[in-house]
Design a protein around this motif. Structure first.
Motif, mmCIF file in Angstrom:
data_model
loop_
_atom_site.group_PDB
_atom_site.id
_atom_site.type_symbol
_atom_site.label_atom_id
_atom_site.label_comp_id
_atom_site.label_asym_id
_atom_site.label_seq_id
_atom_site.Cartn_x
_atom_site.Cartn_y
_atom_site.Cartn_z
ATOM 1 N N GLY A 9 -6.190 5.011 8.516
ATOM 2 C CA GLY A 9 -5.244 4.164 7.791
ATOM 3 C C GLY A 9 -3.824 4.344 8.315
ATOM 4 O O GLY A 9 -3.408 5.468 8.607
ATOM 5 N N GLU A 32 -6.018 1.440 11.984
ATOM 6 C CA GLU A 32 -5.500 0.621 10.881
ATOM 7 C C GLU A 32 -6.137 -0.765 10.955
ATOM 8 O O GLU A 32 -6.171 -1.379 12.013
ATOM 9 C CB GLU A 32 -3.962 0.528 10.984
ATOM 10 N N HIS A 34 -5.176 -3.642 9.543
ATOM 11 C CA HIS A 34 -4.245 -4.752 9.743
ATOM 12 C C HIS A 34 -3.692 -4.711 11.165
ATOM 13 O O HIS A 34 -3.660 -3.638 11.784
ATOM 14 C CB HIS A 34 -3.089 -4.671 8.737
ATOM 15 N N MET A 40 1.249 -1.182 2.741
ATOM 16 C CA MET A 40 1.855 -2.046 1.726
ATOM 17 C C MET A 40 3.261 -2.501 2.136
ATOM 18 O O MET A 40 3.715 -3.560 1.726
ATOM 19 C CB MET A 40 1.933 -1.312 0.380
ATOM 20 N N CYS A 50 11.799 2.674 -2.305
ATOM 21 C CA CYS A 50 12.254 3.064 -3.639
ATOM 22 C C CYS A 50 12.987 4.387 -3.517
ATOM 23 O O CYS A 50 12.769 5.165 -2.594
ATOM 24 C CB CYS A 50 11.064 3.226 -4.584
ATOM 25 N N THR A 114 -11.070 -2.042 11.825
ATOM 26 C CA THR A 114 -11.555 -1.499 10.550
ATOM 27 C C THR A 114 -12.548 -0.378 10.810
ATOM 28 O O THR A 114 -13.429 -0.515 11.664
ATOM 29 C CB THR A 114 -12.215 -2.625 9.729
ATOM 30 N N GLY A 145 -5.136 5.190 1.138
ATOM 31 C CA GLY A 145 -4.584 4.814 -0.170
ATOM 32 C C GLY A 145 -5.611 4.950 -1.282
ATOM 33 O O GLY A 145 -5.289 5.387 -2.382
ATOM 34 N N PHE A 149 -12.621 7.357 2.454
ATOM 35 C CA PHE A 149 -13.558 8.176 3.233
ATOM 36 C C PHE A 149 -13.726 9.561 2.629
ATOM 37 O O PHE A 149 -14.781 10.166 2.775
ATOM 38 C CB PHE A 149 -13.125 8.177 4.702
ATOM 39 N N CYS A 173 2.638 -9.950 -3.449
ATOM 40 C CA CYS A 173 4.049 -10.167 -3.107
ATOM 41 C C CYS A 173 4.182 -11.307 -2.089
ATOM 42 O O CYS A 173 3.212 -11.686 -1.440
ATOM 43 C CB CYS A 173 4.650 -8.883 -2.542
ATOM 44 N N ASN A 247 8.504 -9.270 -5.959
ATOM 45 C CA ASN A 247 7.492 -8.434 -6.609
ATOM 46 C C ASN A 247 7.554 -8.800 -8.095
ATOM 47 O O ASN A 247 8.397 -8.294 -8.820
ATOM 48 C CB ASN A 247 7.845 -6.963 -6.357
ATOM 49 N N VAL A 395 5.360 9.169 0.001
ATOM 50 C CA VAL A 395 4.024 9.230 0.621
ATOM 51 C C VAL A 395 4.133 9.467 2.125
ATOM 52 O O VAL A 395 3.247 10.088 2.727
ATOM 53 C CB VAL A 395 3.129 7.991 0.319
HETATM 54 C C1 LIG Z 1 2.897 -4.296 -5.703
HETATM 55 C C2 LIG Z 1 3.470 -3.017 -5.218
HETATM 56 C C3 LIG Z 1 4.835 -2.852 -5.196
HETATM 57 C C4 LIG Z 1 5.391 -1.671 -4.709
HETATM 58 N N1 LIG Z 1 6.745 -1.563 -4.621
HETATM 59 C C5 LIG Z 1 7.274 -0.541 -3.916
HETATM 60 C C6 LIG Z 1 8.655 -0.543 -3.597
HETATM 61 O O1 LIG Z 1 9.387 -1.435 -4.008
HETATM 62 N N2 LIG Z 1 9.131 0.485 -2.834
HETATM 63 C C7 LIG Z 1 8.332 1.516 -2.407
HETATM 64 O O2 LIG Z 1 8.836 2.421 -1.737
HETATM 65 N N3 LIG Z 1 7.028 1.540 -2.724
HETATM 66 C C8 LIG Z 1 6.481 0.528 -3.434
HETATM 67 N N4 LIG Z 1 5.143 0.510 -3.708
HETATM 68 C C9 LIG Z 1 4.319 1.687 -3.392
HETATM 69 C C10 LIG Z 1 3.960 1.844 -1.932
HETATM 70 O O3 LIG Z 1 4.078 0.657 -1.210
HETATM 71 C C11 LIG Z 1 2.538 2.337 -1.773
HETATM 72 O O4 LIG Z 1 2.163 3.203 -2.796
HETATM 73 C C12 LIG Z 1 2.402 3.033 -0.438
HETATM 74 O O5 LIG Z 1 2.406 2.060 0.566
HETATM 75 C C13 LIG Z 1 1.150 3.855 -0.371
HETATM 76 O O6 LIG Z 1 1.040 4.355 0.933
HETATM 77 P P1 LIG Z 1 -0.350 4.809 1.501
HETATM 78 O O7 LIG Z 1 -0.122 5.107 2.941
HETATM 79 O O8 LIG Z 1 -0.909 5.855 0.624
HETATM 80 O O9 LIG Z 1 -1.303 3.527 1.326
HETATM 81 P P2 LIG Z 1 -1.181 2.045 1.894
HETATM 82 O O10 LIG Z 1 0.217 1.619 2.085
HETATM 83 O O11 LIG Z 1 -2.043 1.210 1.016
HETATM 84 O O12 LIG Z 1 -1.853 2.174 3.327
HETATM 85 C C14 LIG Z 1 -3.236 2.402 3.479
HETATM 86 C C15 LIG Z 1 -3.660 1.757 4.789
HETATM 87 O O13 LIG Z 1 -5.011 2.115 5.088
HETATM 88 C C16 LIG Z 1 -5.636 0.993 5.678
HETATM 89 N N5 LIG Z 1 -7.087 1.088 5.512
HETATM 90 C C17 LIG Z 1 -7.779 1.221 4.359
HETATM 91 N N6 LIG Z 1 -9.094 1.221 4.608
HETATM 92 C C18 LIG Z 1 -9.243 1.095 5.961
HETATM 93 C C19 LIG Z 1 -10.376 1.018 6.840
HETATM 94 N N7 LIG Z 1 -11.638 1.057 6.391
HETATM 95 N N8 LIG Z 1 -10.143 0.873 8.167
HETATM 96 C C20 LIG Z 1 -8.868 0.817 8.654
HETATM 97 N N9 LIG Z 1 -7.778 0.869 7.858
HETATM 98 C C21 LIG Z 1 -7.956 1.010 6.534
HETATM 99 C C22 LIG Z 1 -5.056 -0.191 4.905
HETATM 100 O O14 LIG Z 1 -5.183 -1.391 5.624
HETATM 101 C C23 LIG Z 1 -3.600 0.240 4.704
HETATM 102 O O15 LIG Z 1 -2.733 -0.258 5.695
HETATM 103 C C24 LIG Z 1 4.545 -0.640 -4.229
HETATM 104 C C25 LIG Z 1 3.169 -0.786 -4.260
HETATM 105 C C26 LIG Z 1 2.629 -1.968 -4.742
HETATM 106 C C27 LIG Z 1 1.151 -2.135 -4.748
#
Ligand SMILES: Cc1cc2nc3c(=O)[nH]c(=O)nc-3n(C[C@H](O)[C@H](O)[C@H](O)COP(=O)(O)OP(=O)(O)OC[C@H]3O[C@@H](n4cnc5c(N)ncnc54)[C@H](O)[C@@H]3O)c2cc1C
Length: 436
Positions: A9, A32, A34, A40, A50, A114, A145, A149, A173, A247, A395
């Motif tokens: 990811g 990744e 995407h 996100m 934030c 993926t 996220g 896995f 969004c 948002n 994060v």
């Molecule tokens: C609606 C919303 C609004 C938010 N607003 C804010 C804000 O204003 N400011 C802020 O700082 N944060 C904000 N957040 C929080 C923040 O964006 C997320 O919590 C943060 O991005 C989490 O990071 P992460 O790396 O844990 O997960 P993610 O950002 O979800 O990244 C996980 C990645 O893993 C990839 N992935 C998953 N499964 C697979 C697979 N099988 N194969 C390949 N790739 C895979 C996904 O495609 C994704 O790109 C918001 C969240 C949401 C949902």
């Protein structure tokens, strides 16, 4: 491909993990699904930081996050004075700087790929990509996220809030164009800010009572159907006058890891985009002639599965500004719980000069394979604390610590849990992380 550390990811936590591990000297691959890095922040169009990382003018998160933010500042791609401490950035430049930092650190990455299958064996981990490629690694970081896995290989997990397992709602969004900033500023002067460095004017609406009153009156009149009592964010995009990302939606489902529920949520989220844009055109000064520039690539998931780790960070510990001996990141973003079943949001801010620590033990699974560490919003925590640290600056810092842990484990040929927090903290400090 055979590497020391495989990162599953490429959101903010996966990016932090990959660069953190590579800077520690490991060979690293990141996958990744995407076609861009950022999770996100790019695919979800949540393109702002934030306020987890700032205490007044003092930064409390550094390392990989601090370097990325500095690069965005140098490219005039971030506004650092948004409402509520929000810092909107240009998502394309954000993604390209992430890719550049990965490349500079020597990370090999697969975008638009993926992971179809992931296994842990005695001698490490193996991922199978949908196109057939196999990547083997000594250690892996789950940065999906959703702990996809970790869950699949037997790490114990929890879902949502204690008691009923409900999760915070989802939001689709989107980006608007054609906002007349002069007209907006004439009626709502608080809604338009000027960037301190570039002098650019931009929209910055977040949780403002005047906007909330308008939402309530349109809902009462039956003209607005989105089930939330405020606008979370309409934030200008740096370098694109009259553009802003929004948002505002709220979709309730019980399990965002269930593809069928996610599909239904995406359809409802799109209906809410249409509802929201019509409301803005009708009611918000300067928005009569806006157009929908683009939707996010995916609906945004705030909360789903979290692992059960060696420690579970609670909301009570966060609110008490707890300092842990095994700190690997600091955070001061407010407790921000979007109600899992209603229109309200619980906000509880931190006083100036205070923050809480995120302990290393939350990244380490309490059971399951010994070659896996978890990053991002899926670490071991309860619903309340995760409503705070889930934001992108924290994060990313958690991801860096996960990557450093995996890299040290690979170098020493030991299990993740055997690394212990000391060497991780030492390495994080050497990489510019701020832990005190
Ligand atoms: C609606 C919303 C609004 C938010 N607003 C804010 C804000 O204003 N400011 C802020 O700082 N944060 C904000 N957040 C929080 C923040 O964006 C997320 O919590 C943060 O991005 C989490 O990071 P992460 O790396 O844990 O997960 P993610 O950002 O979800 O990244 C996980 C990645 O893993 C990839 N992935 C998953 N499964 C697979 C697979 N099988 N194969 C390949 N790739 C895979 C996904 O495609 C994704 O790109 C918001 C969240 C949401 C949902």
């Amino acid at each position: 491909m055979q590497v020391d550390v495989l990162v599953l990811g490429g959101g903010p936590s996966g990016f932090g993990a990959a660069v953190g591990a590579a800077r520690t000297g490991a060979s690293v691959a990141l996958v990744e699904r995407h076609p861009v890095l950022g999770g996100m922040g790019t695919a979800g169009l949540v393109n702002n930081f934030c306020n987890a990382h700032k205490d007044g003018d003092r930064l409390i998160i550094g390392g990989v996050f601090g370097d990325l933010r500095e690069r965005l500042i140098r490219r005039d791609a971030i506004y650092t004075n948004g409402a509520w401490g929000l810092e909107p950035y240009d998502p394309e430049i954000y993604a390209s700087e992430m890719a550049a930092m990965c490349a500079e650190a020597g990370v090999r990455f697969r975008l638009g790929s993926t992971i179809a299958d992931f296994r842990c064996r005695g001698d490490g981990a193996v991922a199978q990509l949908e196109d057939g490629e196999r990547i083997a690694a000594a250690h892996a970081v789950d940065a999906t996220g959703d702990a996809v896995f970790a869950h699949a290989v037997g790490v114990p997990t929890r879902h949502g809030r204690a008691g009923d397992g409900k999760v915070m709602p989802l939001t689709f969004c989107y980006e608007l164009a054609g906002i007349d900033l002069d007209a907006m500023a004439a009626d709502w002067p608080w809604a338009v800010r000027r960037d301190e460095r570039t002098g650019q004017a931009y929209v910055s609406i977040s949780m403002h009572p005047e906007a909330s009153a308008l939402v309530a009156s349109e809902q009462r009149a039956g003209r607005l159907h989105i089930p939330r009592d405020h606008i979370s964010g309409i934030l200008g995009t740096p370098g694109r006058p009259g553009h802003a990302t929004v948002n505002f939606g709220r979709v309730f489902i019980s399990d965002p890891t269930d593809p069928a529920q996610l599909e239904r949520a995406s359809a409802e989220g799109r209906e809410q985009i249409a509802d929201g844009v019509a409301f803005f055109r009708r009611c918000i000064p300067g928005m009569a002639r806006i157009r929908l520039e683009r939707e996010a690539r995916q609906i945004g998931v705030r909360e789903s599965r979290r692992i059960v780790g060696l420690h579970t960070l609670t909301g009570a510990e966060a609110v008490a500004c707890t300092q842990f001996e095994d700190v690997i990141a600091q955070c001061r973003y407010c407790i921000d719980i979007h109600s899992p079943d209603g229109p309200t949001t619980v906000l509880r801010d931190f006083a100036p000069g205070t923050h809480y620590d995120i302990p290393w033990r939350c990244l380490v699974p309490s059971a399951g394979p010994s070659c896996l560490v978890v990053a991002g919003r899926a670490i071991s925590a309860d619903h309340e604390s995760s409503s705070s640290f889930r934001v992108s600056p924290s994060v990313m810092a958690i991801g860096e610590a996960a990557g450093v842990t995996a890299a040290i484990a690979a170098r020493q040929g030991c299990a993740i849990a055997a690394v212990g927090p000391g060497p991780v903290q030492e390495r994080l400090r050497a990489q510019g992380a701020i832990l005190d």
